[in-house]
Design a protein around this motif. Structure first.
Motif, PDB file in Angstrom:
ATOM      1  N   GLU A   1      54.555  35.677  36.824  1.00  0.00           N
ATOM      2  CA  GLU A   1      53.496  36.534  37.330  1.00  0.00           C
ATOM      3  C   GLU A   1      52.328  36.455  36.358  1.00  0.00           C
ATOM      4  OE1 GLU A   1      54.727  40.538  37.997  1.00  0.00           O
ATOM      5  OE2 GLU A   1      56.178  39.987  39.503  1.00  0.00           O
ATOM      6  N   PRO A   2      51.136  36.217  36.853  1.00  0.00           N
ATOM      7  CA  PRO A   2      50.003  36.108  35.940  1.00  0.00           C
ATOM      8  C   PRO A   2      49.690  37.446  35.281  1.00  0.00           C
ATOM      9  CG  PRO A   2      49.271  36.038  38.214  1.00  0.00           C
ATOM     10  CD  PRO A   2      50.778  36.031  38.240  1.00  0.00           C
ATOM     11  N   LEU A   3      49.211  37.370  34.082  1.00  0.00           N
ATOM     12  CA  LEU A   3      48.803  38.553  33.354  1.00  0.00           C
ATOM     13  C   LEU A   3      47.522  39.084  33.985  1.00  0.00           C
ATOM     14  CD1 LEU A   3      49.412  40.306  30.857  1.00  0.00           C
ATOM     15  CD2 LEU A   3      47.980  38.746  29.537  1.00  0.00           C
ATOM     16  N   SER A   4      47.474  40.374  34.257  1.00  0.00           N
ATOM     17  CA  SER A   4      46.284  40.956  34.866  1.00  0.00           C
ATOM     18  C   SER A   4      45.180  41.097  33.820  1.00  0.00           C
ATOM     19  CB  SER A   4      46.603  42.336  35.447  1.00  0.00           C
ATOM     20  OG  SER A   4      46.884  43.247  34.391  1.00  0.00           O
ATOM     21  N   ARG A   5      43.978  41.305  34.287  1.00  0.00           N
ATOM     22  CA  ARG A   5      42.844  41.511  33.387  1.00  0.00           C
ATOM     23  C   ARG A   5      43.082  42.736  32.504  1.00  0.00           C
ATOM     24  NH1 ARG A   5      37.352  39.288  34.050  1.00  0.00           N
ATOM     25  NH2 ARG A   5      38.015  38.215  35.908  1.00  0.00           N
ATOM     26  N   ALA A   6      43.609  43.795  33.101  1.00  0.00           N
ATOM     27  CA  ALA A   6      43.904  45.015  32.340  1.00  0.00           C
ATOM     28  C   ALA A   6      44.999  44.758  31.311  1.00  0.00           C
ATOM     29  CB  ALA A   6      44.316  46.136  33.293  1.00  0.00           C
ATOM     30  N   GLY A   7      46.003  43.967  31.688  1.00  0.00           N
ATOM     31  CA  GLY A   7      47.070  43.630  30.755  1.00  0.00           C
ATOM     32  C   GLY A   7      46.553  42.825  29.574  1.00  0.00           C
ATOM     33  N   LEU A   8      45.674  41.872  29.846  1.00  0.00           N
ATOM     34  CA  LEU A   8      45.069  41.083  28.778  1.00  0.00           C
ATOM     35  C   LEU A   8      44.227  41.966  27.866  1.00  0.00           C
ATOM     36  CD1 LEU A   8      44.418  38.434  27.359  1.00  0.00           C
ATOM     37  CD2 LEU A   8      42.585  38.079  29.035  1.00  0.00           C
ATOM     38  N   ALA A   9      43.441  42.860  28.448  1.00  0.00           N
ATOM     39  CA  ALA A   9      42.610  43.767  27.640  1.00  0.00           C
ATOM     40  C   ALA A   9      43.485  44.644  26.742  1.00  0.00           C
ATOM     41  CB  ALA A   9      41.738  44.624  28.549  1.00  0.00           C
TER      42      ALA A   9
END
Length: 86
Positions: A62-70
């Motif tokens: 599952e790709p890392l979400s933008r919020a997860g990366l932040a």
């Protein structure tokens, strides 16, 4: 008489779903989760999926979400100590 046997295809040439990945499921349940065989075989695939998600978080792939990366960037910032390193 029917035509040539085509695994995983339906009449009319429509492809069927891929077979269930039993080997991967057994490796995850019996190996990673260390379930007893009787407990593993008593579980449904959805129950196994939930147990794996509970033990290891979101599923691999599952790709890392933008919020997860932040959140990761905030928790583990690159500081000046890392400047210029490759």
């Amino acid at each position: 008489m029917r035509g040539p046997h085509r695994p995983f295809s339906r009449p009319g040439g429509v492809a069927a779903r891929a077979p269930f990945p039993w080997r991967a499921a057994m490796e995850a349940g019996l190996g990673a989760l260390r379930l007893a065989p009787k407990d593993f075989w008593a579980m449904s695939p959805r129950e196994l999926d939930a147990a794996l998600a509970g033990a290891f978080g979101h599923r691999a792939g599952e790709p890392l979400s933008r919020a997860g990366l932040a959140a990761l960037m905030q928790a583990y910032p690159d500081g000046d100590a890392h400047a210029g390193r490759t």
